[in-house]
Design a protein around this motif. Structure first.
Motif, mmCIF file in Angstrom:
data_model
loop_
_atom_site.group_PDB
_atom_site.id
_atom_site.type_symbol
_atom_site.label_atom_id
_atom_site.label_comp_id
_atom_site.label_asym_id
_atom_site.label_seq_id
_atom_site.Cartn_x
_atom_site.Cartn_y
_atom_site.Cartn_z
ATOM 1 N N VAL A 21 0.809 -1.210 0.000
ATOM 2 C CA VAL A 21 0.000 0.000 0.000
ATOM 3 C C VAL A 21 0.846 1.266 0.000
ATOM 4 C CG1 VAL A 21 -1.753 1.283 1.283
ATOM 5 C CG2 VAL A 21 -1.888 -1.200 1.125
ATOM 6 N N ALA A 22 1.890 1.284 0.808
ATOM 7 C CA ALA A 22 2.738 2.480 0.898
ATOM 8 C C ALA A 22 4.183 2.094 0.632
ATOM 9 C CB ALA A 22 2.615 3.107 2.287
ATOM 10 N N ALA A 23 4.962 3.058 0.218
ATOM 11 C CA ALA A 23 6.390 2.824 -0.018
ATOM 12 C C ALA A 23 7.101 2.595 1.312
ATOM 13 C CB ALA A 23 7.000 4.020 -0.730
ATOM 14 N N PRO A 31 6.540 0.473 10.024
ATOM 15 C CA PRO A 31 5.998 -0.513 9.097
ATOM 16 C C PRO A 31 5.369 0.148 7.875
ATOM 17 C CG PRO A 31 5.338 -1.007 11.341
ATOM 18 C CD PRO A 31 5.978 0.351 11.359
ATOM 19 N N ALA A 32 5.651 -0.430 6.703
ATOM 20 C CA ALA A 32 5.091 0.081 5.450
ATOM 21 C C ALA A 32 4.867 -1.084 4.501
ATOM 22 C CB ALA A 32 6.037 1.103 4.824
ATOM 23 N N ALA A 33 4.212 -0.798 3.398
ATOM 24 C CA ALA A 33 3.940 -1.794 2.361
ATOM 25 C C ALA A 33 3.197 -2.981 2.950
ATOM 26 C CB ALA A 33 5.229 -2.230 1.672
ATOM 27 N N ASP A 34 2.198 -2.700 3.768
ATOM 28 C CA ASP A 34 1.452 -3.742 4.459
ATOM 29 C C ASP A 34 0.802 -4.749 3.525
ATOM 30 O OD1 ASP A 34 1.475 -3.085 7.343
ATOM 31 O OD2 ASP A 34 0.647 -1.198 6.632
ATOM 32 N N LEU A 35 0.800 -5.989 3.984
ATOM 33 C CA LEU A 35 0.057 -7.067 3.352
ATOM 34 C C LEU A 35 -0.818 -7.652 4.445
ATOM 35 C CD1 LEU A 35 -0.530 -9.127 1.069
ATOM 36 C CD2 LEU A 35 1.386 -10.458 1.952
ATOM 37 N N TYR A 36 -2.107 -7.362 4.385
ATOM 38 C CA TYR A 36 -3.034 -7.905 5.377
ATOM 39 C C TYR A 36 -3.637 -9.167 4.792
ATOM 40 C CZ TYR A 36 -7.233 -8.685 8.070
ATOM 41 O OH TYR A 36 -8.221 -9.279 8.820
ATOM 42 N N THR A 110 1.676 -8.607 7.408
ATOM 43 C CA THR A 110 3.082 -8.678 7.026
ATOM 44 C C THR A 110 3.469 -7.305 6.497
ATOM 45 O OG1 THR A 110 2.805 -11.004 6.454
ATOM 46 C CG2 THR A 110 4.759 -9.913 5.587
ATOM 47 N N TYR A 111 4.655 -6.847 6.862
ATOM 48 C CA TYR A 111 5.085 -5.523 6.413
ATOM 49 C C TYR A 111 6.586 -5.503 6.217
ATOM 50 C CZ TYR A 111 6.193 -4.792 11.385
ATOM 51 O OH TYR A 111 6.690 -4.906 12.657
ATOM 52 N N ALA A 112 7.080 -4.416 5.637
ATOM 53 C CA ALA A 112 8.513 -4.252 5.388
ATOM 54 C C ALA A 112 9.004 -2.978 6.053
ATOM 55 C CB ALA A 112 8.783 -4.188 3.888
ATOM 56 N N ILE A 113 10.288 -3.003 6.442
ATOM 57 C CA ILE A 113 10.966 -1.818 6.972
ATOM 58 C C ILE A 113 12.347 -1.752 6.327
ATOM 59 C CG2 ILE A 113 9.749 -1.827 9.185
ATOM 60 C CD1 ILE A 113 12.273 -3.070 10.440
ATOM 61 N N THR A 114 13.009 -0.605 6.447
ATOM 62 C CA THR A 114 14.402 -0.506 6.018
ATOM 63 C C THR A 114 15.271 -0.528 7.265
ATOM 64 O OG1 THR A 114 14.334 1.915 6.025
ATOM 65 C CG2 THR A 114 13.898 0.821 3.929
ATOM 66 N N VAL A 115 16.465 -1.100 7.125
ATOM 67 C CA VAL A 115 17.393 -1.172 8.257
ATOM 68 C C VAL A 115 18.807 -0.826 7.800
ATOM 69 C CG1 VAL A 115 16.049 -2.839 9.599
ATOM 70 C CG2 VAL A 115 17.693 -3.663 7.931
ATOM 71 N N SER A 116 19.592 -0.341 8.711
ATOM 72 C CA SER A 116 21.025 -0.058 8.509
ATOM 73 C C SER A 116 21.330 1.020 7.486
ATOM 74 C CB SER A 116 21.768 -1.351 8.122
ATOM 75 O OG SER A 116 21.582 -2.327 9.105
#
Length: 137
Positions: A21-23, A31-36, A110-116
């Motif tokens: 849904v979101a970048a 949390p972004a780019a959710d997958l419900y 389920t969602y994605a994040i950026t790290v480092s």
């Protein structure tokens, strides 16, 4: 109340692709780019498309699943300093025949994040298949 489905419809037989849904924002654990998933599903892959290159070689996207009160890291993929427009995948396409999907419970997120990295950003396309005998909420 949960319902059980066991259909032979193509929706259940073929993998589906759903854009987050979101970048995934730069330098954030938000949390972004959710997958419900209101229905049990199998996550086959997460395709990340870099929109802003990272500045660190360890820059990565991380995939996290929340089911009830349990939070699980499904995996991470290093994008490093990949240029905008590049694609990185949680599961390499060269291993497609040996990938075991990750089961997602009905009513999970389920969602994605950026790290480092403070600048890495991107979009996610989820590759999933509905569980033919799974429960829906």
């Amino acid at each position: 109340m949960a319902n059980q489905f066991a259909y032979d419809h193509p929706t259940y037989a073929a993998r589906q692709f759903q854009q987050g849904v979101a970048a995934v924002g730069a330098g954030t654990a938000t949390p972004a780019a959710d997958l419900y998933a209101p229905h049990a599903a199998n996550l086959w892959n997460a395709h990340f498309y870099v929109t802003t290159a990272g500045t660190a070689t360890a820059a990565a996207f991380r995939v996290i699943n929340v089911s009830g009160t349990t939070t699980t890291t499904i995996g991470s993929v290093t994008a490093g300093t990949s240029a905008a427009g590049s694609a990185v995948r949680l599961n390499a396409l060269s291993t497609a025949s040996t990938i075991t999907p990750t089961a997602l419970a009905a009513d999970s997120r389920t969602y994605a994040i950026t790290v480092s990295d403070a600048t890495l950003a991107g979009r996610v396309v989820w590759e999933l298949a509905l569980d033919k005998g799974g429960l829906a909420t």
